[in-house]
Design an enzyme around this catalytic site. Structure first.
Site, PDB file in Angstrom:
ATOM      1  N   ARG A  28       0.806  -1.223   0.000  1.00  0.00           N
ATOM      2  CA  ARG A  28       0.000   0.000   0.000  1.00  0.00           C
ATOM      3  C   ARG A  28       0.841   1.275   0.000  1.00  0.00           C
ATOM      4  O   ARG A  28       0.562   2.200  -0.765  1.00  0.00           O
ATOM      5  CB  ARG A  28      -0.925  -0.016   1.225  1.00  0.00           C
ATOM      6  CG  ARG A  28      -2.376  -0.160   0.834  1.00  0.00           C
ATOM      7  CD  ARG A  28      -3.274  -0.004   2.041  1.00  0.00           C
ATOM      8  NE  ARG A  28      -4.356   0.912   1.726  1.00  0.00           N
ATOM      9  CZ  ARG A  28      -5.509   0.545   1.195  1.00  0.00           C
ATOM     10  NH1 ARG A  28      -5.747  -0.709   0.909  1.00  0.00           N
ATOM     11  NH2 ARG A  28      -6.437   1.435   0.947  1.00  0.00           N
ATOM     12  N   ILE A  58      -8.394   4.740   1.214  1.00  0.00           N
ATOM     13  CA  ILE A  58      -7.963   5.668   2.258  1.00  0.00           C
ATOM     14  C   ILE A  58      -6.597   6.232   1.884  1.00  0.00           C
ATOM     15  O   ILE A  58      -5.711   5.489   1.459  1.00  0.00           O
ATOM     16  CB  ILE A  58      -7.906   4.925   3.609  1.00  0.00           C
ATOM     17  CG1 ILE A  58      -9.337   4.574   4.043  1.00  0.00           C
ATOM     18  CG2 ILE A  58      -7.197   5.760   4.666  1.00  0.00           C
ATOM     19  CD1 ILE A  58      -9.404   3.597   5.196  1.00  0.00           C
ATOM     20  N   ASN A  77     -13.459  15.850   0.162  1.00  0.00           N
ATOM     21  CA  ASN A  77     -14.152  14.583  -0.098  1.00  0.00           C
ATOM     22  C   ASN A  77     -15.654  14.809  -0.024  1.00  0.00           C
ATOM     23  O   ASN A  77     -16.122  15.674   0.722  1.00  0.00           O
ATOM     24  CB  ASN A  77     -13.746  13.542   0.955  1.00  0.00           C
ATOM     25  CG  ASN A  77     -14.387  12.189   0.727  1.00  0.00           C
ATOM     26  OD1 ASN A  77     -14.492  11.722  -0.422  1.00  0.00           O
ATOM     27  ND2 ASN A  77     -14.834  11.541   1.783  1.00  0.00           N
ATOM     28  N   THR A  78     -16.406  14.039  -0.787  1.00  0.00           N
ATOM     29  CA  THR A  78     -17.858  14.029  -0.638  1.00  0.00           C
ATOM     30  C   THR A  78     -18.252  12.666  -0.091  1.00  0.00           C
ATOM     31  O   THR A  78     -17.820  11.628  -0.589  1.00  0.00           O
ATOM     32  CB  THR A  78     -18.573  14.343  -1.969  1.00  0.00           C
ATOM     33  OG1 THR A  78     -19.987  14.213  -1.765  1.00  0.00           O
ATOM     34  CG2 THR A  78     -18.161  13.441  -3.112  1.00  0.00           C
ATOM     35  N   HIS A  79     -19.074  12.693   0.968  1.00  0.00           N
ATOM     36  CA  HIS A  79     -19.443  11.446   1.657  1.00  0.00           C
ATOM     37  C   HIS A  79     -20.959  11.354   1.767  1.00  0.00           C
ATOM     38  O   HIS A  79     -21.612  12.327   2.158  1.00  0.00           O
ATOM     39  CB  HIS A  79     -18.798  11.422   3.048  1.00  0.00           C
ATOM     40  CG  HIS A  79     -19.122  10.167   3.800  1.00  0.00           C
ATOM     41  ND1 HIS A  79     -18.504   8.961   3.523  1.00  0.00           N
ATOM     42  CD2 HIS A  79     -20.030   9.918   4.764  1.00  0.00           C
ATOM     43  CE1 HIS A  79     -19.021   8.031   4.313  1.00  0.00           C
ATOM     44  NE2 HIS A  79     -19.947   8.583   5.073  1.00  0.00           N
ATOM     45  N   ASP A  97      -8.720  14.710   6.424  1.00  0.00           N
ATOM     46  CA  ASP A  97      -7.561  14.619   7.311  1.00  0.00           C
ATOM     47  C   ASP A  97      -7.172  13.138   7.439  1.00  0.00           C
ATOM     48  O   ASP A  97      -7.645  12.312   6.662  1.00  0.00           O
ATOM     49  CB  ASP A  97      -7.821  15.313   8.657  1.00  0.00           C
ATOM     50  CG  ASP A  97      -8.896  14.605   9.486  1.00  0.00           C
ATOM     51  OD1 ASP A  97      -9.312  13.486   9.113  1.00  0.00           O
ATOM     52  OD2 ASP A  97      -9.308  15.175  10.515  1.00  0.00           O
TER      53      ASP A  97
HETATM   54  C1  GRF Z   1     -20.685   9.094  -4.141  1.00  0.00           C
HETATM   55  O1  GRF Z   1     -21.965   8.980  -3.556  1.00  0.00           O
HETATM   56  C2  GRF Z   1     -19.656   9.375  -3.090  1.00  0.00           C
HETATM   57  O2  GRF Z   1     -20.120  10.142  -2.022  1.00  0.00           O
HETATM   58  C3  GRF Z   1     -19.324   7.982  -2.608  1.00  0.00           C
HETATM   59  O3  GRF Z   1     -19.341   7.196  -3.790  1.00  0.00           O
HETATM   60  C4  GRF Z   1     -20.213   7.773  -4.732  1.00  0.00           C
HETATM   61  C5  GRF Z   1     -19.436   7.936  -6.011  1.00  0.00           C
HETATM   62  O4  GRF Z   1     -20.271   8.186  -7.080  1.00  0.00           O
HETATM   63  N1  GRF Z   1     -18.087   7.940  -1.889  1.00  0.00           N
HETATM   64  P1  GRF Z   1     -19.697   8.613  -8.520  1.00  0.00           P
HETATM   65  O5  GRF Z   1     -18.575   7.671  -8.877  1.00  0.00           O
HETATM   66  O6  GRF Z   1     -19.242  10.033  -8.422  1.00  0.00           O
HETATM   67  O7  GRF Z   1     -20.873   8.453  -9.436  1.00  0.00           O
END
Ligand code: GRF
Length: 198
Positions: free
Chosen positions: A59, A86, A101-103, A135
């Site tokens: 990794r 990660i 990041n989007t979660h 982070d």
């Molecule tokens: C998104 O919902 C993101 O938050 C999550 O995985 C999904 C990715 O979707 N971690 P995409 O590949 O952008 O369509």
């Protein structure tokens, strides 16, 4: 980016539609050669960097290769748009407080790779989307923006995730735009917006 790439597509659209966005995508990195977003990048003439974990001894070596490959294009910030691995200080220390990041949950509830599934299994009535600074802890850094949705009775994981993605497609580009325009400040893990907070 690891998956279908709809968040990347939304970001590219937002940049195209807004001459004042303040930034552009200079490289798209992925840990999977079959990630849907790679074709989007190629179609848009954006360079791509692919480093699959299986191609490396371990990794740390993989992460170093990905970091160096992306850094060679000199991006000023990084957005993890559905990137499912990660990253550690090896990657993050190159772009301090500039990795987003989007979660798909309202953090700190339901971090990890199965956020929508975990939230539904728990029986939540509300879930949603969080955009945050990355982070060294998983899904933990300062929160830039959140938006909630009500969970309807009997909704499936896929249905809820699709509705969350529709939110992400607005919220994530808005946060990236603010970062690019220098409109975000972090004070004691609180993100302060200079412009209007979405
Ligand atoms: C998104 O919902 C993101 O938050 C999550 O995985 C999904 C990715 O979707 N971690 P995409 O590949 O952008 O369509």
């Amino acid at each position: 980016m690891s998956g279908s790439g709809t968040n990347l597509a939304a970001l590219l659209r937002a940049i195209d539609d807004d001459p004042d966005f303040g930034g552009r995508v200079v490289v798209v990195g992925s840990d999977r050669a079959d990630a849907g977003g790679l074709q989007l990048a190629r179609d848009a003439g954006i360079p791509t960097v692919v480093e699959e974990l299986s191609a490396h001894a371990d990794r740390p070596t993989w992460e170093q290769a990905l970091t160096d490959g992306v850094a060679a294009h000199a991006p000023e910030a990084i957005v993890l748009a559905g990137f499912m691995k990660i990253v550690t200080a090896t990657f993050l220390s190159r772009w301090p407080s500039r990795v987003l990041n989007t979660h798909p949950s309202i953090l700190p509830a339901f971090p990890g790779a199965h956020a929508v599934r975990d939230a539904l299994a728990y029986g939540v009535k509300v879930t949603g989307s969080t955009v945050h600074v990355v982070d060294e802890q998983v899904d933990h850094g300062p929160i830039i923006a959140q938006r909630a949705i009500a969970v309807a009775q009997g909704e499936t994981e896929d249905e809820v995730h699709e509705r969350i993605k529709a939110i992400e497609h607005e919220l994530f580009p808005a946060c990236v735009r603010a970062l690019c325009r220098g409109e975000l400040a972090i004070e004691n893990r609180h993100v302060v917006w200079a412009g209007e907070q979405p």
